[in-house]
Design a protein around this motif. Structure first.
Motif, PDB file in Angstrom:
ATOM      1  N   UNK A  32      28.050  37.441  24.791  1.00 25.58           N
ATOM      2  CA  UNK A  32      29.027  36.444  25.258  1.00 25.58           C
ATOM      3  C   UNK A  32      30.306  37.069  25.822  1.00 25.58           C
ATOM      4  N   UNK A  33      30.921  36.363  26.770  1.00 21.95           N
ATOM      5  CA  UNK A  33      32.168  36.855  27.375  1.00 21.95           C
ATOM      6  C   UNK A  33      33.351  36.369  26.535  1.00 21.95           C
ATOM      7  N   UNK A  34      34.183  37.328  26.131  1.00 23.72           N
ATOM      8  CA  UNK A  34      35.321  36.987  25.274  1.00 23.72           C
ATOM      9  C   UNK A  34      36.592  36.843  26.103  1.00 23.72           C
ATOM     10  N   UNK A  35      36.694  37.654  27.148  1.00 33.14           N
ATOM     11  CA  UNK A  35      37.885  37.617  28.000  1.00 33.14           C
ATOM     12  C   UNK A  35      37.423  37.686  29.448  1.00 33.14           C
ATOM     13  N   UNK A  36      37.891  36.707  30.237  1.00 32.46           N
ATOM     14  CA  UNK A  36      37.390  36.613  31.609  1.00 32.46           C
ATOM     15  C   UNK A  36      38.549  36.696  32.595  1.00 32.46           C
ATOM     16  N   UNK A  37      38.535  37.741  33.433  1.00 33.18           N
ATOM     17  CA  UNK A  37      39.588  37.860  34.448  1.00 33.18           C
ATOM     18  C   UNK A  37      39.000  37.744  35.847  1.00 33.18           C
ATOM     19  N   UNK A  38      37.883  37.007  35.915  1.00 33.26           N
ATOM     20  CA  UNK A  38      37.237  36.818  37.225  1.00 33.26           C
ATOM     21  C   UNK A  38      37.978  35.702  37.969  1.00 33.26           C
ATOM     22  N   UNK A  39      39.101  36.067  38.602  1.00 32.72           N
ATOM     23  CA  UNK A  39      39.921  35.069  39.297  1.00 32.72           C
ATOM     24  C   UNK A  39      39.509  34.972  40.768  1.00 32.72           C
ATOM     25  N   UNK A  40      40.321  34.269  41.577  1.00 37.04           N
ATOM     26  CA  UNK A  40      39.908  34.054  42.977  1.00 37.04           C
ATOM     27  C   UNK A  40      39.905  35.362  43.776  1.00 37.04           C
ATOM     28  N   UNK A  41      40.778  36.333  43.422  1.00 34.44           N
ATOM     29  CA  UNK A  41      40.768  37.620  44.128  1.00 34.44           C
ATOM     30  C   UNK A  41      39.431  38.318  43.885  1.00 34.44           C
ATOM     31  N   UNK A  42      38.993  38.307  42.607  1.00 31.63           N
ATOM     32  CA  UNK A  42      37.715  38.930  42.253  1.00 31.63           C
ATOM     33  C   UNK A  42      36.556  38.249  42.984  1.00 31.63           C
ATOM     34  N   UNK A  43      36.566  36.905  42.984  1.00 28.01           N
ATOM     35  CA  UNK A  43      35.457  36.181  43.623  1.00 28.01           C
ATOM     36  C   UNK A  43      35.433  36.476  45.121  1.00 28.01           C
ATOM     37  N   UNK A  44      36.623  36.509  45.747  1.00 26.07           N
ATOM     38  CA  UNK A  44      36.709  36.749  47.180  1.00 26.07           C
ATOM     39  C   UNK A  44      36.234  38.167  47.522  1.00 26.07           C
ATOM     40  N   UNK A  45      36.693  39.167  46.758  1.00 24.62           N
ATOM     41  CA  UNK A  45      36.318  40.545  47.096  1.00 24.62           C
ATOM     42  C   UNK A  45      34.823  40.805  46.794  1.00 24.62           C
ATOM     43  N   UNK A  46      34.286  40.149  45.759  1.00 23.89           N
ATOM     44  CA  UNK A  46      32.846  40.292  45.492  1.00 23.89           C
ATOM     45  C   UNK A  46      32.026  39.711  46.650  1.00 23.89           C
ATOM     46  N   UNK A  47      32.483  38.568  47.189  1.00 24.40           N
ATOM     47  CA  UNK A  47      31.786  37.958  48.322  1.00 24.40           C
ATOM     48  C   UNK A  47      31.894  38.863  49.552  1.00 24.40           C
ATOM     49  N   UNK A  48      33.083  39.480  49.716  1.00 25.52           N
ATOM     50  CA  UNK A  48      33.303  40.389  50.850  1.00 25.52           C
ATOM     51  C   UNK A  48      32.343  41.586  50.786  1.00 25.52           C
ATOM     52  N   UNK A  49      32.173  42.141  49.574  1.00 29.38           N
ATOM     53  CA  UNK A  49      31.274  43.282  49.403  1.00 29.38           C
ATOM     54  C   UNK A  49      29.822  42.867  49.680  1.00 29.38           C
ATOM     55  N   UNK A  50      29.449  41.671  49.231  1.00 32.15           N
ATOM     56  CA  UNK A  50      28.098  41.166  49.485  1.00 32.15           C
ATOM     57  C   UNK A  50      27.857  41.075  51.000  1.00 32.15           C
ATOM     58  N   UNK A  51      28.880  40.589  51.710  1.00 35.38           N
ATOM     59  CA  UNK A  51      28.789  40.481  53.165  1.00 35.38           C
ATOM     60  C   UNK A  51      28.703  41.878  53.804  1.00 35.38           C
ATOM     61  N   UNK A  52      29.605  42.769  53.374  1.00 28.70           N
ATOM     62  CA  UNK A  52      29.736  44.072  54.028  1.00 28.70           C
ATOM     63  C   UNK A  52      28.630  45.065  53.708  1.00 28.70           C
ATOM     64  N   UNK A  53      28.003  44.926  52.522  1.00 33.94           N
ATOM     65  CA  UNK A  53      27.002  45.930  52.130  1.00 33.94           C
ATOM     66  C   UNK A  53      25.576  45.389  52.134  1.00 33.94           C
ATOM     67  N   UNK A  54      25.445  44.051  52.224  1.00 36.30           N
ATOM     68  CA  UNK A  54      24.088  43.465  52.225  1.00 36.30           C
ATOM     69  C   UNK A  54      23.838  42.681  53.521  1.00 36.30           C
ATOM     70  N   UNK A  55      24.652  41.637  53.754  1.00 37.82           N
ATOM     71  CA  UNK A  55      24.356  40.713  54.858  1.00 37.82           C
ATOM     72  C   UNK A  55      24.494  41.399  56.229  1.00 37.82           C
ATOM     73  N   UNK A  56      25.655  42.007  56.500  1.00 35.96           N
ATOM     74  CA  UNK A  56      25.859  42.626  57.819  1.00 35.96           C
ATOM     75  C   UNK A  56      24.834  43.741  58.063  1.00 35.96           C
ATOM     76  N   UNK A  57      24.599  44.662  57.084  1.00 32.91           N
ATOM     77  CA  UNK A  57      23.551  45.661  57.314  1.00 32.91           C
ATOM     78  C   UNK A  57      22.174  45.048  57.595  1.00 32.91           C
ATOM     79  N   UNK A  58      21.822  43.962  56.874  1.00 29.90           N
ATOM     80  CA  UNK A  58      20.506  43.352  57.111  1.00 29.90           C
ATOM     81  C   UNK A  58      20.430  42.730  58.499  1.00 29.90           C
ATOM     82  N   UNK A  59      21.550  42.129  58.959  1.00 27.33           N
ATOM     83  CA  UNK A  59      21.581  41.577  60.321  1.00 27.33           C
ATOM     84  C   UNK A  59      21.374  42.707  61.325  1.00 27.33           C
ATOM     85  N   UNK A  60      22.046  43.849  61.083  1.00 29.24           N
ATOM     86  CA  UNK A  60      21.897  45.001  61.985  1.00 29.24           C
ATOM     87  C   UNK A  60      20.457  45.525  62.001  1.00 29.24           C
ATOM     88  N   UNK A  61      19.849  45.615  60.808  1.00 27.78           N
ATOM     89  CA  UNK A  61      18.494  46.184  60.717  1.00 27.78           C
ATOM     90  C   UNK A  61      17.448  45.233  61.320  1.00 27.78           C
TER      91      UNK A  61
END
Ligand code: SAH
Length: 194
Positions: A32-61
Motif C-alpha cells: 500500500x501507498x503511505x505517502x503520495x506526491x504524484x501531483x500534476x507536475x509528476x503526471x505531466x512529466x510522466x505523460x511527456x516521457x511516454x510521448x517522447x520515448x514511446x509514442x514519437x519513436x513508434x511513429x518514426x519507426x
C-alpha cells in the motif's frame, strides 16, 4: 547500416523494459501507498516521457511522416547505439530487482518501505534513472531523426530535473539521518562523478 536494424534495436529496449517492469508493477500493488506526491507536475512529466520515448519513436519507426527531419550518423555511432542496449537493460533489470517492493513509477512511499543501499544502489542513488539516461543516448544514436531521436533526452531530462531533488527530499523526510548518510557516501547517476 540498414535502418531496420537500429529500429529493431530500439523496439528491443521498449519491449525489454516492459518485460522487466511488468511483474513489479503487478506485485507492488499489494504494498500500500503511505505517502503520495504524484501531483500534476509528476503526471505531466510522466505523460511527456511516454510521448517522447514511446509514442514519437513508434511513429518514426512505423510511418514516414517524420522523415523530413532525418539525419544520418556514420555506422560506428549506430553500432555504439546497439551496444548501449545491453547496459541499459541490465541496469534497468538490476535496479528493479534491488528496489523490489519499494518501486513506484512516481514519488511514493509504500507502507513497508525500506531504504535500499545495496546491490547497484551501493554505488549510485538513482541507477534506474542512469539506465533511462543510457536509453535516451541509445535513442539518439539509433533513431536518426531530430524529432524521434531527441524527444527522449528532452522529455526525460525535464522529468529528471523536476523530480530528483523532490525525491531525495521525500526520502530524507521519511528516513531522516539514514538517507542523509546514504547521500554522503554515494553519487546520483555516475559512480564517483555525479
Ligand atoms: N530514483 C531511484 C528509484 C526510482 S523509482 C532510481 O533511479 O533507481 C522511484 C521510487 O523509488 C520513489 O518514489 C522512492 O519512493 C523510491 N526510492 C528511491 N530511492 C530509494 C532507495 N534508495 N531505497 C528505497 N526506495 C527508494
Amino acid at each position: 547500416m540498414n535502418p531496420i536494424i537500429p529500429n529493431i534495436g530500439y523496439l528491443i529496449i521498449i519491449i525489454g523494459t516492459f518485460v522487466v517492469r511488468y511483474p513489479y508493477q503487478k506485485r507492488n500493488k499489494a504494498n500500500k501507498i503511505e505517502r503520495n506526491e504524484k501531483d500534476s507536475i509528476e503526471k505531466f512529466t510522466l505523460a511527456l516521457v511516454f510521448l517522447g520515448m514511446m509514442i514519437i519513436p513508434l511513429v518514426f519507426i512505423l510511418t514516414d511522416i517524420l522523415n523530413f527531419a532525418n539525419y544520418n550518423l556514420p555506422f560506428p555511432w549506430r553500432a555504439i547505439g546497439l551496444l548501449i542496449i545491453f547496459p541499459t537493460l541490465w541496469l534497468f533489470y538490476r535496479s528493479h530487482k534491488d528496489l523490489g517492493l519499494n518501486w513506484s513509477v512516481s514519488l511514493e512511499i509504500r507502507e513497508k518501505h525500506t531504504i535500499i543501499d545495496q546491490g547497484v544502489y551501493k554505488y549510485i542513488r538513482h541507477p534506474m534513472y542512469s539506465s533511462i539516461w543510457l536509453w535516451t543516448i541509445a535513442q539518439i544514436l539509433l533513431l536518426n531523426n531530430y524529432i524521434a531521436g531527441l524527444s527522449g533526452i528532452i522529455s526525460f531530462g525535464i522529468l529528471y530535473f523536476l523530480r530528483v531533488n523532490r525525491e531525495e527530499k521525500m526520502m530524507i523526510e521519511t528516513f531522516g539521518r539514514s538517507y542523509q548518510n546514504y547521500i554522503s557516501r554515494t553519487k546520483r547517476i555516475i559512480p564517483f562523478l555525479y
